[in-house]
Scaffold this motif. Structure first.
Motif: not given
Length: 119
Positions: A80-93
């Motif tokens: 879940k942490g990896a999913i959250l990290l990926a989603v947040v990183a892709l949204i920001v980028l």
């Protein structure tokens, strides 16, 4: 999920219609097409909304899959942490790309700039 799914259908089919059917169709899509589109705040916000909703919708779906197929514990928290990290990183980028995109950077050689840029 239901609301974002319905909104995503409208956004995606609108995106496909404008990019593939209006004008010269798929043959018109190039750097200049994207640059011209993102010069308009309407299309910037359209693409941002599509990006955010797609990533949040997909991330939430992946979280549901992790909940369904893993037992509560360390593995589930890591996934879940990896999913959250990926989603947040892709949204920001993705947001940075859309709002900082400049097809006509100052100081670039005129022969490298798209035809719609003032020399």
């Amino acid at each position: 999920m239901r609301v974002s799914g319905v909104v995503l259908i409208v956004l995606v089919f609108g995106h496909l219609f404008v990019n593939l059917l209006v004008g010269e169709g798929v043959h018109a899509i190039d750097f200049g097409f994207v640059g011209g589109k993102w010069a308009d705040p309407f299309w910037q916000w359209w693409d941002i909304l599509m990006l955010w909703l797609a990533l949040i919708h997909g991330g939430n779906g992946m979280r549901t899959v992790v909940n369904d197929y893993t037992k509560p514990g360390t593995v589930q928290r890591i996934l879940k942490g990896a999913i959250l990290l990926a989603v947040v990183a892709l949204i920001v980028l993705g947001t940075l790309v859309v709002f900082t995109f400049d097809p006509c950077p100052v100081g670039s050689p005129a022969d490298l700039l798209p035809s719609f840029c003032a020399a």
